[in-house]
Design an enzyme around this catalytic site. Structure first.
Site, PDB file in Angstrom:
ATOM      1  N   PRO A 219       0.804  -1.233   0.000  1.00 10.78           N
ATOM      2  CA  PRO A 219       0.000   0.000   0.000  1.00 10.78           C
ATOM      3  C   PRO A 219       0.832   1.276   0.000  1.00 10.78           C
ATOM      4  O   PRO A 219       0.500   2.240  -0.691  1.00 10.78           O
ATOM      5  CB  PRO A 219      -0.835  -0.135   1.277  1.00 10.78           C
ATOM      6  N   LYS A 220       1.917   1.316   0.774  1.00  8.97           N
ATOM      7  CA  LYS A 220       2.706   2.548   0.835  1.00  8.97           C
ATOM      8  C   LYS A 220       3.237   2.930  -0.537  1.00  8.97           C
ATOM      9  O   LYS A 220       3.075   4.075  -0.989  1.00  8.97           O
ATOM     10  CB  LYS A 220       3.863   2.376   1.814  1.00  8.97           C
ATOM     11  N   MET A 221       3.853   1.976  -1.230  1.00  9.09           N
ATOM     12  CA  MET A 221       4.395   2.267  -2.555  1.00  9.09           C
ATOM     13  C   MET A 221       3.277   2.532  -3.556  1.00  9.09           C
ATOM     14  O   MET A 221       3.446   3.324  -4.490  1.00  9.09           O
ATOM     15  CB  MET A 221       5.262   1.090  -3.018  1.00  9.09           C
ATOM     16  N   ALA A 222       2.126   1.898  -3.357  1.00  6.58           N
ATOM     17  CA  ALA A 222       1.007   2.134  -4.268  1.00  6.58           C
ATOM     18  C   ALA A 222       0.536   3.583  -4.194  1.00  6.58           C
ATOM     19  O   ALA A 222       0.309   4.233  -5.223  1.00  6.58           O
ATOM     20  CB  ALA A 222      -0.148   1.182  -3.933  1.00  6.58           C
ATOM     21  N   LEU A 224       2.287   6.162  -3.160  1.00 10.92           N
ATOM     22  CA  LEU A 224       3.337   7.022  -3.696  1.00 10.92           C
ATOM     23  C   LEU A 224       3.346   6.989  -5.223  1.00 10.92           C
ATOM     24  O   LEU A 224       3.562   8.021  -5.880  1.00 10.92           O
ATOM     25  CB  LEU A 224       4.696   6.580  -3.158  1.00 10.92           C
TER      26      LEU A 224
END
Length: 244
Positions: A219-222, A224
């Protein structure tokens, strides 16, 4: 005297004493127990306890895994397939927004003023800067930026989906070998490039759930990626703390 016989009882065995026919000064003892029906001992012979070594435990577990794998393979050949797990949707916003901390805006403004005078690595590299070095618009730190630059050069100057698909694993691994878990990430890069070409027209997906369906993407990279690739600022991040 030679034929004299006397009986001695020892509790469980009766012994008969008689003079030895070979030596008059010696006495021999014979058991009266019938040899045809010897008395059975009540003692139980215990096998020596063998301690299980660590190698034995590991070997046992490996054998169990092989048996389970063989059973699973036989089930697949027989047409028995497991039901695929339904992916859990990624929340796009909080049901109840976090309350804004006191004096957060003054703190945020102060940090902005401090950062305006300091050049940090995040200002010159990172996911939001990598795209500026690409000739193909579709497509964290010093180590990651160096690995991406090296991979870009190895692929001919641009990180395109088609270039990643045709590149062999050794080329990718050699370029990103300085980052952590580079073997696993090599596999992720190859599979992700294939998915992007087959399912997303060689472009970056536009939803968090689609991005998280790619190998190795969380989720974090998504979030971003949505911000950098599509200029989407979701309320999941901003909420009540978005500066005015």
């Amino acid at each position: 005297m030679a034929g004299l016989k006397r009986t001695i009882s020892t509790g469980t065995t009766r012994l008969s004493a008689r003079a030895s026919p070979y030596n008059a000064g010696a006495t021999s003892f014979e058991s009266d127990t019938n040899p045809a029906s010897p008395r059975r001992s009540k003692r139980i012979k215990l096998e020596p306890k063998v301690e299980e070594t660590l190698e034995d435990i590991v070997e046992t577990k490996e054998r169990a895994v092989k048996v389970e794998s063989a059973t699973s393979g036989a089930s697949k050949k027989a047409g028995v397939a497991k039901t695929p797990r339904k992916p859990k949707p990624i929340p796009q916003a909080l049901a109840v927004p976090h309350p804004a901390p006191p004096k957060w805006q003054e703190t945020y403004t102060t940090i902005k003023q401090m950062r305006a005078r300091i050049l940090a690595p995040v200002d010159t590299m990172g996911c939001d800067q990598a795209q500026h070095k690409e000739t193909d618009p579709k497509t964290k730190d010093e180590v990651t930026d160096a690995a991406v630059s090296k991979l870009r050069d190895a692929l001919g100057g641009s990180l395109t989906v088609d270039a990643l698909i045709v590149a062999d694993d050794a080329t990718i691994s050699e370029a990103i070998g300085k980052v952590g878990f580079w073997r696993r990430k090599t596999e992720y890069i190859k599979k992700t490039a294939q998915r992007l070409r087959d399912d997303f027209d060689s472009d970056v997906p536009k939803t968090v759930d689609e991005l998280c369906s790619l190998p190795g993407v969380g989720p974090k990279m998504a979030f971003l990626a949505l911000q950098v690739a599509w200029d989407l600022y979701l309320p999941y991040f901003s909420l009540a703390m978005t500066p005015t």
